[in-house]
Enzyme design. Structure first.
Site, PDB file in Angstrom:
ATOM      1  N   MET A 195       0.762  -1.414   0.038  1.00 11.10           N
ATOM      2  CA  MET A 195       0.078  -0.107   0.165  1.00 11.10           C
ATOM      3  C   MET A 195       1.088   1.273  -0.005  1.00 11.10           C
ATOM      4  O   MET A 195       1.803   1.406   0.821  1.00 11.10           O
ATOM      5  CB  MET A 195      -0.867   0.071   1.181  1.00 11.10           C
ATOM      6  CG  MET A 195      -0.405  -0.162   2.399  1.00 11.10           C
ATOM      7  SD  MET A 195      -1.545  -0.105   3.718  1.00 11.10           S
ATOM      8  CE  MET A 195      -0.583  -0.193   5.308  1.00 11.10           C
TER       9      MET A 195
ATOM     10  N   TYR B 114       4.686   3.127  12.621  1.00 10.76           N
ATOM     11  CA  TYR B 114       4.152   2.792  11.401  1.00 10.76           C
ATOM     12  C   TYR B 114       2.445   2.320  11.573  1.00 10.76           C
ATOM     13  O   TYR B 114       1.981   2.022  12.755  1.00 10.76           O
ATOM     14  CB  TYR B 114       4.684   1.940  10.328  1.00 10.76           C
ATOM     15  CG  TYR B 114       5.176   0.926  10.842  1.00 10.76           C
ATOM     16  CD1 TYR B 114       6.159   0.225   9.983  1.00 10.76           C
ATOM     17  CD2 TYR B 114       4.870  -0.048  11.955  1.00 10.76           C
ATOM     18  CE1 TYR B 114       6.587  -1.199  10.344  1.00 10.76           C
ATOM     19  CE2 TYR B 114       5.300  -1.274  12.156  1.00 10.76           C
ATOM     20  CZ  TYR B 114       6.128  -1.731  11.220  1.00 10.76           C
ATOM     21  OH  TYR B 114       6.364  -2.913  11.621  1.00 10.76           O
ATOM     22  N   GLU B 115       1.727   2.559  10.490  1.00 11.50           N
ATOM     23  CA  GLU B 115       0.305   2.327  10.562  1.00 11.50           C
ATOM     24  C   GLU B 115      -0.616   3.079  11.292  1.00 11.50           C
ATOM     25  O   GLU B 115      -1.641   2.774  12.029  1.00 11.50           O
ATOM     26  CB  GLU B 115       0.027   0.788  10.582  1.00 11.50           C
ATOM     27  CG  GLU B 115       0.553  -0.120   9.931  1.00 11.50           C
ATOM     28  CD  GLU B 115       0.633   0.156   8.308  1.00 11.50           C
ATOM     29  OE1 GLU B 115      -0.468   0.860   8.003  1.00 11.50           O
ATOM     30  OE2 GLU B 115       1.164  -0.297   7.605  1.00 11.50           O
ATOM     31  N   GLY B 116      -0.169   4.392  11.756  1.00 15.44           N
ATOM     32  CA  GLY B 116      -0.677   5.270  12.577  1.00 15.44           C
ATOM     33  C   GLY B 116       0.172   5.288  13.992  1.00 15.44           C
ATOM     34  O   GLY B 116       0.182   4.365  14.813  1.00 15.44           O
TER      35      GLY B 116
END
Length: 599
Positions: A163, A440-442
């Site tokens: 992504m 990462y990923e928020g």
């Protein structure tokens, strides 16, 4: 580097005894094939692969890293062969639809494999790991043609996915992204822009890499409402559906990272690369949340992985390392000193790691069961209930478990003392690898805002009530069970306090919205301890019942009770500090003028 050993007994305890996976699988469509014998065989074989193939490559990947030459990335020694074995074992296709060539097993079963792969070798696990979210987005929102073109080979693992969200000038604020998508005459789009921090963006493991890219159409409105998502393959498919012409995208550089060196983190340059719109224009961000939610649960597994591996390494070391004598008298009188595991402070660190790992396993597997129900149940109300519960749990699992995972990794290094700080033992690698998980990923802060702001306050507390009702019901059922009252009574009190704190924060936020941001981190951590307390109280009930019934595994169940007691006495009190901090208000954060931060 510790040689990973899959904690099969605890995995089976959480699955079968705590969460009753056998009944769970029989109640969801497609789960009938997941019989106890099949599940056991899958876990046994998965453990063997992770222990014998992936674990020995963990330190290799860290020391060698990836290399980039002329836009092509080479993975560390042994990774290609390991990935070939991974495909041959059928691991990528385990939970995909049978119509696409998958095995059709419940998604929660893949979480067990993800745990073992990630603990044995996190850098390796990231290559196939992001493919699952990519496939989920295509399945949910792609056209029939897109599904037929990409999914079958992604299911087998022949192709992998990524992504591509972040850009140099915008991290989590995707409303600022600039990558553009210009319509072509043939219905495709020319994608131009640069994406950074793309995990597994380029590598030599698979025949093709399918990128999901966020970009703006020429008529796109500003902000997040103007984002579309495109599928952009590394190689365009030929008439037979095989990789053909190379697309105009390239890895411009590899990030020089603190850890996870064995995984390629890429700067990806798209230069009029051919892409295909997924779904409707300007709805890309909502589509990508399908992928991001899966990725966030996957990141939560890193908190479990770093805790488990650090615990395994430090426990073995603490049993062998001799230093000083026990304060209560020599425990190794024939030796020059006692093993350090006899010292209370070493036990504190070991028990902290053990508790974090087992807490994380229970929370992740519990969330995975909700995902099963939300995706597969025939009952719409049941699906919606599970989906809302999963939505509530996701930011807690991602942020809380990774924060504690970093703590456990550091405790593991601390047990080794000076030896933990040098590369020889591999403990410092666990710390370096784990550190990215809270980012990462928020980041933790973003997950905290999502939990308190969106999931709780914007639903007038309904998402919280959905969970606290489950806790209340458990406490009511166990009210007369004196054997576990030491766990049930504090859980019941905390469950009420959780609701009261939420109400007070909601009232404060109505007067000043800054109160939400000021309280959110501590609210998330408090929530994490509350969810964990519920799972440990349930664990204690199972363990106590097994002991009362009589068992040949008395030591195992006693250890479960003792670990539960450690959590309630030594770790749960942390929640009180978080409660005090969240209720202290925003002024102590916001009153200082910016220029006063200077030194």
């Amino acid at each position: 580097m510790p040689q990973y050993r899959a904690p099969l007994r605890d995995i089976k305890f959480v699955m079968s005894e705590l969460l009753d996976s056998e009944t769970h699988y029989q109640q969801i469509p497609g789960g009938e094939e997941a019989t106890p014998d099949m599940v056991d065989a899958i876990i046994q074989e998965g453990a063997k692969f992770c222990e014998q193939v992936l674990s020995p490559l963990n330190q290799v990947g860290d020391e060698e890293g990836c290399s980039l030459q002329d836009g092509h990335v080479s993975t560390p020694t042994g990774f290609k062969e390991a990935y070939r074995q991974y495909i041959e074992g059928g691991w990528p296709s385990m939970t995909s639809d049978e119509e696409l060539g998958g095995q059709g097993l419940p998604g929660s079963l893949s979480m067990v494999m993800s745990e073992m792969v990630g603990t044995a070798n996190w850098a390796f696990g990231m290559y196939p790991g992001l493919s699952h979210g990519c496939m989920a987005t295509l399945e949910a929102h792609g056209s029939d043609e897109q599904k037929q073109t990409y999914l079958p080979k992604m299911v087998t693992g022949e192709w992998t996915g990524t992504m591509c969200l972040t850009e140099p000038h915008c991290g989590s604020d995707l409303g600022l992204l600039r990558t553009k998508a210009t319509p072509n005459d043939d219905g495709s789009y020319a994608i131009t822009g640069q994406k950074i921090w793309i995990s597994a963006g380029e590598h030599d493991l698979s025949d093709n890499i399918i990128h999901l890219v966020l970009a703006r159409l020429p008529d796109a409105p500003k902000g997040t409402k103007g984002i579309s998502v495109f599928v952009v393959p590394k190689f365009l498919s030929d008439a037979s559906g095989n990789p053909g012409e190379r697309n105009t995208l390239v890895c411009g550089s590899l990030e020089e990272k603190m850890g996870i060196h064995g995984n390629a983190t890429c700067v990806m340059n798209f230069d009029d690369a051919k892409g295909y719109l997924i779904g409707e224009p300007h709805k890309g961000l909502s589509y990508m949340f399908t992928m991001m939610n899966i990725a966030r649960i996957g990141t939560a597994i890193q908190g479990l992985a770093s805790s488990e591996l650090a615990f395994q390494g430090s426990l073995e070391y603490a049993k062998d390392r001799l230093a000083m004598r026990s304060l209560s008298g020599a425990k190794n009188p024939d030796g020059p000193a006692d093993p350090i595991i006899v010292h209370p402070d070493v036990r504190r660190m070991l028990l902290t790691q053990k508790t974090i790992a087992e807490s994380a396993r229970a929370m992740i597997y519990y969330a995975a069961q909700q995902a099963d129900i939300s995706q597969a149940s025939n009952d719409e109300d049941e699906r919606n209930e599970a989906d809302e519960l999963l939505s509530f749990l996701t930011p807690i699992a991602k942020a809380f478990l990774t924060e504690l995972g970093v703590e456990a990794a550091n405790q593991g290094m601390q047990v080794f003392g000076g030896h933990g700080y040098v590369k020889e033992w591999g403990m410092e690698q666990i710390v370096r690898d784990a550190r990215i998980s809270t980012i990462y990923e928020g980041t933790t802060g973003i997950q905290a805002l999502d939990l308190l702001g969106r999931k709780v306050l914007m639903t007038q507390g309904e998402s919280l009530k959905r969970f606290t009702k489950k806790v209340h019901l458990f406490c009511k059922e166990q009210a007369d069970n004196e054997s576990i009252s030491e766990f049930v009574e504090p859980l019941q009190s905390m469950n009420k306090e959780w609701s009261d704190l939420t109400t007070k924060l909601g009232m404060s936020a109505m007067k000043d919205r800054e109160e939400v941001g000021a309280a959110s981190f501590d609210y998330l951590m408090y929530s994490g301890y509350a969810v964990t307390a519920y799972l440990w109280a349930r664990t204690a009930e199972v363990a106590q019942r097994k002991l009362q019934e009589g068992t040949s595994e008395e030591a195992f169940y006693k250890a479960k009770l003792q670990t539960a007691r450690f959590f309630f006495k030594r770790m749960l009190p942390r929640a009180k500090a978080h409660a005090d901090a969240m209720m202290s208000g925003a002024d102590n954060l916001m009153e200082m003028e910016e220029e006063h931060f200077a030194f």
